[in-house]
Scaffold this active site. Structure first.
Site, PDB file in Angstrom:
ATOM      1  N   ARG A  16      -5.523  -4.531   6.063  1.00  0.00           N
ATOM      2  CA  ARG A  16      -5.608  -4.865   4.642  1.00  0.00           C
ATOM      3  C   ARG A  16      -5.296  -6.346   4.516  1.00  0.00           C
ATOM      4  O   ARG A  16      -4.171  -6.764   4.838  1.00  0.00           O
ATOM      5  CB  ARG A  16      -4.626  -4.012   3.827  1.00  0.00           C
ATOM      6  N   ASP A  46     -10.164   0.998 -12.580  1.00  0.00           N
ATOM      7  CA  ASP A  46      -9.125   0.506 -11.671  1.00  0.00           C
ATOM      8  C   ASP A  46      -8.305  -0.501 -12.477  1.00  0.00           C
ATOM      9  O   ASP A  46      -8.676  -0.873 -13.600  1.00  0.00           O
ATOM     10  CB  ASP A  46      -9.796  -0.154 -10.449  1.00  0.00           C
ATOM     11  N   HIS A 101      -9.653   7.420 -10.628  1.00  0.00           N
ATOM     12  CA  HIS A 101      -8.933   6.137 -10.510  1.00  0.00           C
ATOM     13  C   HIS A 101      -8.372   6.074  -9.092  1.00  0.00           C
ATOM     14  O   HIS A 101      -7.746   7.032  -8.633  1.00  0.00           O
ATOM     15  CB  HIS A 101      -7.804   6.094 -11.543  1.00  0.00           C
ATOM     16  N   CYS A 102      -8.556   4.945  -8.422  1.00  0.00           N
ATOM     17  CA  CYS A 102      -8.101   4.841  -7.028  1.00  0.00           C
ATOM     18  C   CYS A 102      -6.585   4.799  -6.923  1.00  0.00           C
ATOM     19  O   CYS A 102      -6.035   5.079  -5.869  1.00  0.00           O
ATOM     20  CB  CYS A 102      -8.707   3.613  -6.380  1.00  0.00           C
ATOM     21  N   SER A 133       0.832  -1.204   0.000  1.00  0.00           N
ATOM     22  CA  SER A 133       0.000   0.000   0.000  1.00  0.00           C
ATOM     23  C   SER A 133       0.865   1.252   0.000  1.00  0.00           C
ATOM     24  O   SER A 133       1.860   1.310   0.707  1.00  0.00           O
ATOM     25  CB  SER A 133      -0.878   0.035   1.251  1.00  0.00           C
ATOM     26  N   ARG A 186      -8.052  10.732   0.379  1.00  0.00           N
ATOM     27  CA  ARG A 186      -7.964   9.532   1.219  1.00  0.00           C
ATOM     28  C   ARG A 186      -7.592   9.930   2.652  1.00  0.00           C
ATOM     29  O   ARG A 186      -8.015   9.285   3.613  1.00  0.00           O
ATOM     30  CB  ARG A 186      -6.915   8.559   0.653  1.00  0.00           C
ATOM     31  N   GLN A 196     -11.722   3.867   0.107  1.00  0.00           N
ATOM     32  CA  GLN A 196     -11.592   4.472  -1.216  1.00  0.00           C
ATOM     33  C   GLN A 196     -12.899   5.154  -1.624  1.00  0.00           C
ATOM     34  O   GLN A 196     -12.890   6.253  -2.187  1.00  0.00           O
ATOM     35  CB  GLN A 196     -11.204   3.402  -2.244  1.00  0.00           C
ATOM     36  N   HIS A 254     -13.522  -2.118  -0.383  1.00  0.00           N
ATOM     37  CA  HIS A 254     -12.547  -1.051  -0.109  1.00  0.00           C
ATOM     38  C   HIS A 254     -13.298   0.228   0.269  1.00  0.00           C
ATOM     39  O   HIS A 254     -13.333   1.198  -0.474  1.00  0.00           O
ATOM     40  CB  HIS A 254     -11.681  -0.824  -1.357  1.00  0.00           C
TER      41      HIS A 254
HETATM   42  N1   CP Z   1      -5.976   3.262  -3.604  1.00  0.00           N
HETATM   43  C1   CP Z   1      -5.292   2.549  -2.686  1.00  0.00           C
HETATM   44  O1   CP Z   1      -5.846   1.930  -1.769  1.00  0.00           O
HETATM   45  O2   CP Z   1      -3.941   2.602  -2.843  1.00  0.00           O
HETATM   46  P1   CP Z   1      -2.835   1.830  -2.006  1.00  0.00           P
HETATM   47  O3   CP Z   1      -2.905   0.380  -2.421  1.00  0.00           O
HETATM   48  O4   CP Z   1      -1.547   2.468  -2.408  1.00  0.00           O
HETATM   49  O5   CP Z   1      -3.142   1.981  -0.549  1.00  0.00           O
HETATM   50  N1  NVA Z   2      -8.375  -3.523  -6.962  1.00  0.00           N
HETATM   51  C1  NVA Z   2      -7.053  -3.187  -6.469  1.00  0.00           C
HETATM   52  C2  NVA Z   2      -7.117  -1.952  -5.644  1.00  0.00           C
HETATM   53  C3  NVA Z   2      -5.825  -1.463  -5.088  1.00  0.00           C
HETATM   54  C4  NVA Z   2      -5.967  -0.234  -4.259  1.00  0.00           C
HETATM   55  C5  NVA Z   2      -6.488  -4.367  -5.684  1.00  0.00           C
HETATM   56  O1  NVA Z   2      -7.253  -5.024  -4.957  1.00  0.00           O
HETATM   57  O2  NVA Z   2      -5.304  -4.637  -5.806  1.00  0.00           O
END
Ligand code: CP
Ligand code: NVA
Length: 314
Positions: A111, A233, A272-273, A60, A300, A141, A138
């Site tokens: 996570r 995404d 876009h996340c 992350s 965030r 997000q 999530h």
């Molecule tokens: N968008 C998001 O959750 O990014 P990270 O994986 O960098 O935390």
């Molecule tokens: N869909 C992605 C989001 C990451 C923030 C994943 O789960 O890897």
């Protein structure tokens, strides 16, 4: 948001419409207080002496840094616990980890790969637990995304939100949030990559209640025409790396390009996340005037700050 005191957040389904709206308002107020000294909103460190233990079983950037920094701004402490930092998973169970960390920390954040793991953490913890991304949800997000849309359009109700790409964890909470707040939803995914059926059923029920619409199609053009927001995404989420080649092939025709964006409303934005890859959106859109991806990433932090403050009743 008083009613969130002592509660956990597994998905956006855990929040009522009123709580969601209040949380977004609180996030916008925090941003003003901390970024704009002329706003007249007092900047307060409400979490002095509090701490959040952050368990990360996957990588992350945003979630980790926004929570650590946000907790610091509020006067509290955040502990980053990566896969090789603690006994969990190697030498100790989720149950025992939950019980031990609850004795040290005011909040837990996790996570995980399997959504059941964060549910187990919640069941065993004595403090609120925040889902910081699982294979199914999530919610953090979605809070930032709704805040960003609210900032750009000055409203949420009645807008149209389009998703082009994978029916994944990030989409699931956006579906629940949009349907709760009367945002019309359009989702374009290849046939084999539709969102989770249970989440879709819940979304349809919520949309019926709020009077908004839900369209699920395999045609990105149909989904984007006239819309206010286009979001996507990665096509290959964390843990799906082995399927990358097949997925990239199956998503042919789903890349967000200027041609696709030209079908959207004149004032439409792109979201876009992150992290982002060129497959799902090209540079021309990603770095365009319409793209709000970096303010979205910043939000965030303001949203997780509002959430942590609310859970700790501050
Ligand atoms: N968008 C998001 O959750 O990014 P990270 O994986 O960098 O935390
Ligand atoms: N869909 C992605 C989001 C990451 C923030 C994943 O789960 O890897």
């Amino acid at each position: 948001v008083k009613s969130l005191a002592g509660r956990s957040l597994m998905s956006i389904a855990d929040l009522s419409k009123a709580e969601l709206i209040e949380l977004l308002d609180c996030s916008i107020a925090l941003k003003k207080a901390f970024k704009d000294s002329s706003s007249g909103i007092e900047k307060e460190q409400k979490l002095i002496g509090k701490s959040v233990a952050m368990i990360f079983q996957k990588r992350s950037t945003r979630t980790r840094v926004s929570t650590e920094t946000g907790m610091g701004l509020l006067g509290g402490r955040a502990l980053f616990l990566g896969p090789t930092d603690i006994q969990l998973g190697v030498n100790e169970s989720m149950k025992d980890t939950a019980k031990v960390l609850s004795g040290f920390n005011s909040l837990l954040l996790a996570r995980v790969n399997d959504h059941a793991d964060v549910e187990e953490l919640k069941a065993e913890a004595r403090v609120p637990v925040i889902n910081a991304l699982s294979d199914l949800h999530h919610p953090l997000q979605t809070l930032a995304d709704l805040m960003t849309i609210q900032e750009r359009f000055g409203k949420l109700e009645g807008l149209t939100f389009t998703w082009v790409g994978d029916g994944n964890n990030v989409l699931h909470d956006l579906m629940l949030g949009a349907a709760k707040l009367a945002i019309n939803l359009r989702i374009a995914t290849p046939e084999g990559y539709r969102p989770d059926p249970a989440v879709t059923a819940m979304t349809e029920a919520l949309a019926k209640e709020s009077g908004s619409s839900v369209l699920i199609t395999a045609d990105p053009k149909e989904a984007v025409t006239g819309t206010h927001v286009v979001a996507t995404d990665t096509w290959v989420s964390m843990g799906q790396e082995e399927e990358a080649a097949k997925r990239i092939k199956d998503y042919e025709g789903y890349q967000v390009t200027d041609e696709l964006m030209s079908l959207a409303a004149d004032d439409a934005i792109f979201m876009h996340c992150l992290p982002r890859h060129k497959e799902e959106v090209d540079d021309a859109v990603f770095y365009s005037e319409r793209s709000v991806v970096f303010p979205e990433a910043e939000n965030r932090m303001w949203t997780v700050m509002a959430l942590m403050q609310s859970m700790l009743d501050m």
